[in-house]
Design a protein around this motif. Sequence first.
Motif, PDB file in Angstrom:
ATOM      1  N   VAL A  58       5.000  58.948   5.537  1.00 22.53           N
ATOM      2  CA  VAL A  58       4.809  60.009   5.960  1.00 22.53           C
ATOM      3  C   VAL A  58       5.220  59.652   7.079  1.00 22.53           C
ATOM      4  O   VAL A  58       5.384  59.465   8.023  1.00 22.53           O
ATOM      5  CB  VAL A  58       3.202  60.368   5.707  1.00 22.53           C
ATOM      6  CG1 VAL A  58       2.817  61.384   6.378  1.00 22.53           C
ATOM      7  CG2 VAL A  58       2.539  59.995   4.408  1.00 22.53           C
ATOM      8  N   PHE A  59       6.185  60.998   7.588  1.00 15.65           N
ATOM      9  CA  PHE A  59       6.815  60.582   9.113  1.00 15.65           C
ATOM     10  C   PHE A  59       6.268  62.516   9.798  1.00 15.65           C
ATOM     11  O   PHE A  59       6.138  63.485   8.883  1.00 15.65           O
ATOM     12  CB  PHE A  59       8.415  61.144   8.848  1.00 15.65           C
ATOM     13  CG  PHE A  59       9.108  59.993   8.685  1.00 15.65           C
ATOM     14  CD1 PHE A  59       9.161  58.894   9.001  1.00 15.65           C
ATOM     15  CD2 PHE A  59       9.225  59.872   6.434  1.00 15.65           C
ATOM     16  CE1 PHE A  59      10.041  57.235   8.568  1.00 15.65           C
ATOM     17  CE2 PHE A  59       9.393  58.503   6.221  1.00 15.65           C
ATOM     18  CZ  PHE A  59      10.481  57.442   6.759  1.00 15.65           C
ATOM     19  N   TYR A  60       6.107  62.137  11.092  1.00 10.51           N
ATOM     20  CA  TYR A  60       5.475  62.827  11.254  1.00 10.51           C
ATOM     21  C   TYR A  60       6.741  63.533  12.548  1.00 10.51           C
ATOM     22  O   TYR A  60       7.841  62.580  13.418  1.00 10.51           O
ATOM     23  CB  TYR A  60       4.818  62.666  12.153  1.00 10.51           C
ATOM     24  CG  TYR A  60       3.784  62.106  11.691  1.00 10.51           C
ATOM     25  CD1 TYR A  60       2.272  62.558  10.987  1.00 10.51           C
ATOM     26  CD2 TYR A  60       3.746  60.405  11.341  1.00 10.51           C
ATOM     27  CE1 TYR A  60       1.860  61.903  10.381  1.00 10.51           C
ATOM     28  CE2 TYR A  60       2.569  59.985  10.692  1.00 10.51           C
ATOM     29  CZ  TYR A  60       1.796  60.933  10.018  1.00 10.51           C
ATOM     30  OH  TYR A  60       0.383  60.180   9.084  1.00 10.51           O
ATOM     31  N   SER A  61       6.903  64.928  12.590  1.00  8.46           N
ATOM     32  CA  SER A  61       8.005  64.966  13.197  1.00  8.46           C
ATOM     33  C   SER A  61       7.489  66.555  14.764  1.00  8.46           C
ATOM     34  O   SER A  61       6.917  67.079  14.404  1.00  8.46           O
ATOM     35  CB  SER A  61       8.923  65.771  12.600  1.00  8.46           C
ATOM     36  OG  SER A  61       9.743  66.862  13.131  1.00  8.46           O
ATOM     37  N   ALA A  62       7.674  66.094  15.706  1.00 10.99           N
ATOM     38  CA  ALA A  62       7.234  66.244  16.868  1.00 10.99           C
ATOM     39  C   ALA A  62       8.358  68.235  16.661  1.00 10.99           C
ATOM     40  O   ALA A  62       9.145  68.316  16.589  1.00 10.99           O
ATOM     41  CB  ALA A  62       7.701  65.925  18.555  1.00 10.99           C
ATOM     42  N   PHE A  63       7.344  69.267  17.087  1.00 14.79           N
ATOM     43  CA  PHE A  63       7.833  70.472  16.447  1.00 14.79           C
ATOM     44  C   PHE A  63       9.089  70.459  17.953  1.00 14.79           C
ATOM     45  O   PHE A  63       8.602  70.579  18.914  1.00 14.79           O
ATOM     46  CB  PHE A  63       6.879  71.475  16.905  1.00 14.79           C
ATOM     47  CG  PHE A  63       7.575  73.127  16.613  1.00 14.79           C
ATOM     48  CD1 PHE A  63       8.973  73.637  15.943  1.00 14.79           C
ATOM     49  CD2 PHE A  63       6.900  73.744  17.524  1.00 14.79           C
ATOM     50  CE1 PHE A  63       9.067  74.820  15.796  1.00 14.79           C
ATOM     51  CE2 PHE A  63       7.594  74.913  17.477  1.00 14.79           C
ATOM     52  CZ  PHE A  63       8.489  75.419  16.903  1.00 14.79           C
ATOM     53  N   ILE A  64      10.293  71.237  17.788  1.00 15.15           N
ATOM     54  CA  ILE A  64      11.640  71.334  18.648  1.00 15.15           C
ATOM     55  C   ILE A  64      11.497  73.164  17.888  1.00 15.15           C
ATOM     56  O   ILE A  64      12.119  72.817  16.970  1.00 15.15           O
ATOM     57  CB  ILE A  64      11.906  71.094  18.352  1.00 15.15           C
ATOM     58  CG1 ILE A  64      11.910  69.522  19.166  1.00 15.15           C
ATOM     59  CG2 ILE A  64      13.786  71.313  19.450  1.00 15.15           C
ATOM     60  CD1 ILE A  64      13.012  68.725  18.819  1.00 15.15           C
ATOM     61  N   ASN A  65      11.162  73.914  19.287  1.00 17.36           N
ATOM     62  CA  ASN A  65      11.734  75.219  18.605  1.00 17.36           C
ATOM     63  C   ASN A  65      12.903  75.946  18.762  1.00 17.36           C
ATOM     64  O   ASN A  65      13.576  75.702  20.615  1.00 17.36           O
ATOM     65  CB  ASN A  65      10.597  75.856  19.739  1.00 17.36           C
ATOM     66  CG  ASN A  65      10.274  77.995  19.286  1.00 17.36           C
ATOM     67  OD1 ASN A  65      10.978  77.799  18.453  1.00 17.36           O
ATOM     68  ND2 ASN A  65       9.171  78.158  20.485  1.00 17.36           N
ATOM     69  N   VAL A  66      13.675  75.797  17.811  1.00 11.31           N
ATOM     70  CA  VAL A  66      14.888  76.177  17.668  1.00 11.31           C
ATOM     71  C   VAL A  66      15.208  77.393  17.930  1.00 11.31           C
ATOM     72  O   VAL A  66      16.525  77.558  18.589  1.00 11.31           O
ATOM     73  CB  VAL A  66      15.264  75.513  16.725  1.00 11.31           C
ATOM     74  CG1 VAL A  66      15.565  74.213  16.899  1.00 11.31           C
ATOM     75  CG2 VAL A  66      14.510  75.771  14.964  1.00 11.31           C
ATOM     76  N   HIS A  67      14.482  78.703  17.315  1.00  8.92           N
ATOM     77  CA  HIS A  67      14.960  79.861  18.008  1.00  8.92           C
ATOM     78  C   HIS A  67      13.534  80.695  17.916  1.00  8.92           C
ATOM     79  O   HIS A  67      12.663  80.720  17.643  1.00  8.92           O
ATOM     80  CB  HIS A  67      15.674  80.400  16.817  1.00  8.92           C
ATOM     81  CG  HIS A  67      15.581  80.496  15.907  1.00  8.92           C
ATOM     82  ND1 HIS A  67      14.084  80.722  14.837  1.00  8.92           N
ATOM     83  CD2 HIS A  67      15.771  79.742  14.703  1.00  8.92           C
ATOM     84  CE1 HIS A  67      14.136  80.390  13.763  1.00  8.92           C
ATOM     85  NE2 HIS A  67      15.529  79.236  13.092  1.00  8.92           N
ATOM     86  N   PRO A  68      13.497  81.436  18.442  1.00  3.53           N
ATOM     87  CA  PRO A  68      12.506  82.376  18.914  1.00  3.53           C
ATOM     88  C   PRO A  68      11.792  82.837  18.156  1.00  3.53           C
ATOM     89  O   PRO A  68      12.696  83.971  17.911  1.00  3.53           O
ATOM     90  CB  PRO A  68      12.791  83.471  20.808  1.00  3.53           C
ATOM     91  CG  PRO A  68      14.393  83.598  20.273  1.00  3.53           C
ATOM     92  CD  PRO A  68      14.757  82.619  19.855  1.00  3.53           C
TER      93      PRO A  68
END
Lengths: 481, 282
Positions: free
Chosen positions: A288-298
């Motif tokens: 299971v991979f975890y991906s830190a959220f990156i805000n790409v658009h508002p």
Amino acid sequence: MNKYSKTLAIGEHMCYTCGEHQFRYGRKKVQSVKIQQEMTLMEKLSILTDAAKYDVACTSSGTDRRGNKKDMGNCLAAGLCHTFAADGRCVSLLKILFTNECIFNCAYCQNNCNSDVPRASFTPEEVCTLTMEFYRRNYIEGLFLSSGILISPGYTMELIYQTICRLRNVYHFNGYIHVKAIPGADPALIQKTGFLADRMSINLELPTADGLKKLAPCKSRNTILRPMRQIQNSIAENKNELVVYRKAPQFVPAGQSTQMIIGATPESDFQIMSVAEALYHNFDLKRVFYSAFINVHPDADLPVLPGGPPLLREHRLYQADWLLRYYHFTVDELLSEDRPDFNIYLDPKCDWALRHLDFFPVEINRASRRTLLRVPGIGYKSAERIVKARRTCCLDFSDLKKIGVVLKRALYFITCSGKMMYNTKIDEDYICSCLMADRTQIPREIREGGYRQISLFDSATPGESAVTQEELIRSEAVAGA
Amino acid sequence: MWTFGGQGETGRMCALRGGVFMYIFICEDSLEGIFTGVYDACASRLGHRNIHLASGEPENYELFSEYIRVTPSAEKTQKVVSTLISRFGRQFYESICQAAMSGERRSRKKMDKADAIYETILLALACGDGQKVLLSLGEPCVYRVFELCRATNREACQHLQFLRFSELENGVLFATIHPKDHILPLLAEHFSDRLPAENFMIYDAPHRLAAVHKASGGYALADAGELDHDKIKRYSGDELEYRKLWLAFFDHIAIDSRRNPALQMQMIPKRYWADTPELSRF
């Protein structure tokens, strides 16, 4: 074949927002083809790499396949990373999307149908040549193919299948292939694709069904879990088949994986890890991979993260994930409803050890392998080596050092022939402050003050703040443990 | 503790370690050299306790030691190899080979490579179980072999990952590497399995060796002292284009908000950068 495939040849689409996606059904087809043709392979690769970079599952492990003496490619069980990008993440596979056109509107995704990004699509031919040429130059270990949802999930899956099929049967590629199964696609297609791929994955995206409903209204828990179950069952069936017929075609030999986005929705670490544990138990997932959220658009629904993506949290989750898979820990031991999040100052194993000091000290020369694995500073390999080496002689602290045990962490928790390394107290506060005294144990983000909000009216001089920062860390870590 | 024996050889056997009186076999720093050294040392019947092996000329000569130079011999090597494989298995033999292939610089603080191998083999002969001996890391010689073996393996593994081929005008894939250890056979083995239908050549620049593989054939190691350095720079038409595509891919795959050059450097150390197009931009 899909009903649309008659009017459209594979890859001959181009549209800028999916609101216009009717025109792909034939009316303005000529125009769309024209846009496509102007784009060079370089531009396409740039766009579709950008589109794929937030997917984290770039591993090439799990299959051990020797070359067959005529086709290009083999696989190593441990996997190989061919280079490391500027963010320090490994590049193992050619990670691309087949197309970044998408009819879905998942809020967290930069390719959603409402976002204004350049769109492109590969042709199966292009994907195959890129893979082959990169592979023979030893740039990559294989292909990771995902895709935006073009027209319909079934149609997209068909495109992916066509590409993989071409790569395996026309180009005779024998290396590693990881493909995404598209939720909502025809099970028969997923089955066919599984016999060509090494690993398949379906992204869970968000840990809870509520989060999914809010941020990815086009997806549902059900459409994600159904193909996951299908792949799990097929792998199990295939294993039985392989026992009888050794040469039977293999179905997804490297198993399936999934990924979750961390920090986009307010779930706690406890919830996330419980979901991961359930996936490992009930769906036999490999990773299971975890991906830190990156805000790409508002988007109003998404959190704003002024400190950047929650990388430390992601790191702690991965550490805990390894504890689940290799160290026989359960989520209930690490976290609970009352303590739903990981201690950011200490890794999950140290944290657990400090709360269970009654378990320690452990006698190195007698303890079972499972017990050894619970000691901070003893890893999977060193535990294995200890168990083997102590058959011939009685181990001492100097032997442990040679074996690879991290003594500065382990010394509080172990004895060799009944003796501890130094005269230490088995006391929570004492051990915690000793562990913290070693600056390298404190995560870099905290050490360098990444968690400290800088204020315009901050009057403290840098020197002073460094001292208080350190004291703060120490006191908080003790309180946290 | 000095013990004086009767006459001749035994009289000189003052079995004290620490350089008082020793027979030191100087072997060539290669697999063949070390194995011949092991064979000669065993066959000399001077007593194992009185023998040391050295891989290469010593920096300083000891006053009371006798130095014996070993000429590498294929026949003796073969004998040692077959004994190792038949008595202790392939895995033990491979570990010994990997230790011997290490290019770690000799230092006075650490045990000599050839000596560690010799003593480990003696231990295995005495105990009869090679795997068991390799696990007893408490023994200094075994630990040294383990250390060397681990270093070589790591180096080989890194090169499997970071080696880059370029296609030359004549369609041959060519790669230059700068390894510390003699890992060329391990690499050639891997790439022969992976690219059976390609003509390729891996050039080990510091050791001036090359592994040459012919399509649908085996590979051979060759001395590359007289490599044509102009020819290996004449790339095929597609080469630069695919290199550019690879660079574009490499640049776009990184996430800007996660930028972490320190981590990158930790994962791919700088000494590999020169041979990889994406980091050296050649």
